[in-house]
Design an enzyme around this catalytic site. Structure first.
Site, PDB file in Angstrom:
ATOM      1  N   SER A  80      20.561  -5.960 -17.557  1.00 47.18           N
ATOM      2  CA  SER A  80      19.637  -6.883 -18.216  1.00 47.18           C
ATOM      3  C   SER A  80      19.411  -8.066 -17.297  1.00 47.18           C
ATOM      4  O   SER A  80      20.244  -8.373 -16.441  1.00 47.18           O
ATOM      5  CB  SER A  80      20.232  -7.376 -19.539  1.00 47.18           C
ATOM      6  OG  SER A  80      19.481  -8.443 -20.080  1.00 47.18           O
ATOM      7  N   TYR A  85      26.250 -12.253 -24.855  1.00 52.46           N
ATOM      8  CA  TYR A  85      25.525 -11.172 -24.182  1.00 52.46           C
ATOM      9  C   TYR A  85      25.472 -11.416 -22.679  1.00 52.46           C
ATOM     10  O   TYR A  85      25.635 -10.486 -21.882  1.00 52.46           O
ATOM     11  CB  TYR A  85      24.116 -11.067 -24.769  1.00 52.46           C
ATOM     12  CG  TYR A  85      23.342  -9.864 -24.299  1.00 52.46           C
ATOM     13  CD1 TYR A  85      23.840  -8.577 -24.473  1.00 52.46           C
ATOM     14  CD2 TYR A  85      22.102 -10.012 -23.674  1.00 52.46           C
ATOM     15  CE1 TYR A  85      23.117  -7.468 -24.041  1.00 52.46           C
ATOM     16  CE2 TYR A  85      21.378  -8.912 -23.245  1.00 52.46           C
ATOM     17  CZ  TYR A  85      21.892  -7.646 -23.430  1.00 52.46           C
ATOM     18  OH  TYR A  85      21.179  -6.547 -23.000  1.00 52.46           O
TER      19      TYR A  85
END
Length: 271
Positions: free
Chosen positions: A157, A170
């Site tokens: 990501s 995250y």
């Protein structure tokens, strides 16, 4: 904003044929394994790799979705929970050959500041994003080593590269995924196994709905006023990477929509 670009010709056949003859319907057909394949980037990757000429073995918790995708693509479906060692062991034991591994299973929970972070959310994110990649990669590494041209592609990501407000847990998990992937590349240097990481920015899948625990309005606001990437965009990146000549390793790839230049720098159009 993982989950999930270079165009690929879906009619192209795989240009490398690993010589491993472990269990497979066809000893000349390379096998790709995709985790988190029941939706989003995972499902799109199954479709694209199947068209490219791979026999795809896919795993996810939602077996009903996998079975429908198997009917569509001819892929082989197995239940897989990457947070459960027994599930991973059973999944890996059912795979006799692996030329490509796509570590796609992952996700985010919440967007709370660190001051009020829910520790359970952090544990869950580390379990699926980091330990999930570790468990599956460890389990399939013997099969990958039997291939003369193997590739591990991990879907990271932009959160693995750039911290952003509301992304503490995250960010931490995806930064750990990046470190894991990099160390694996170092450890496998000299072996015929390529190790790659794709870091997507804003991709419109179920990612934000899950992150915000089913709040569709909040999820929709993430993509409002922009043209986000699609799951197919990232799946095309996967197929391009794995179809390069064996000596070419696409070490890392950051993929953003034109409307995004960083994790929180986004151009939004007004109606």
């Amino acid at each position: 904003m993982s989950e999930s670009i270079l165009p690929s010709d879906s009619s192209t056949t795989v240009d490398h044929r690993p010589s491993s003859t472990t269990a497979s319907d066809d000893a000349h057909t390379p096998v790709a394994v995709v985790t988190g394949a029941s939706s989003g980037i995972g499902a799109a990757t199954v479709r694209h790799l199947s068209k490219l000429g791979f026999q795809v073995v896919m795993g996810a918790r939602r077996l009903d979705r996998l079975e429908a995708l198997a009917e569509e693509t001819g892929a082989i479906a197995h239940h897989l929970d990457v947070t459960d060692n027994a599930s991973v062991d059973a999944f890996c034991a059912a795979i006799g050959r692996c030329d490509v591994l796509v570590n796609n299973a992952g996700g985010a929970l919440g967007a709370d500041p660190i001051e009020s972070a829910d520790e359970a959310d952090w544990i869950a994110m580390f379990d699926v994003n980091v330990l999930g990649v570790l468990r599956v990669t460890k389990g399939l590494l013997p099969r990958l080593r039997e291939s003369t041209n193997a590739t591990v592609v991990t879907i990271g990501s932009i959160a693995a590269r750039e911290p952003y407000l509301g992304g503490g847990g995250y960010n931490a998990a995806k930064h750990a995924v990046g470190a894991l992937t990099r160390v694996l590349r170092l450890e496998l240097l000299g072996e015929p196994i390529r190790v790659c990481q794709i870091d997507p920015g804003l991709v419109e899948t179920e990612f934000s709905v899950v992150r915000f625990r089913g709040d569709q309005d909040r999820a929709d606001a993430v993509y409002a006023g922009i043209e986000p990437l699609t799951a197919d965009d990232i799946a095309e990146c996967v197929t391009w990477i794995v179809s390069r000549p064996p000596h070419v390793n696409i070490d890392s790839m950051l993929v953003l929509t034109r409307d995004q230049t960083s994790a929180q720098r986004v151009h939004r159009r007004t109606a």
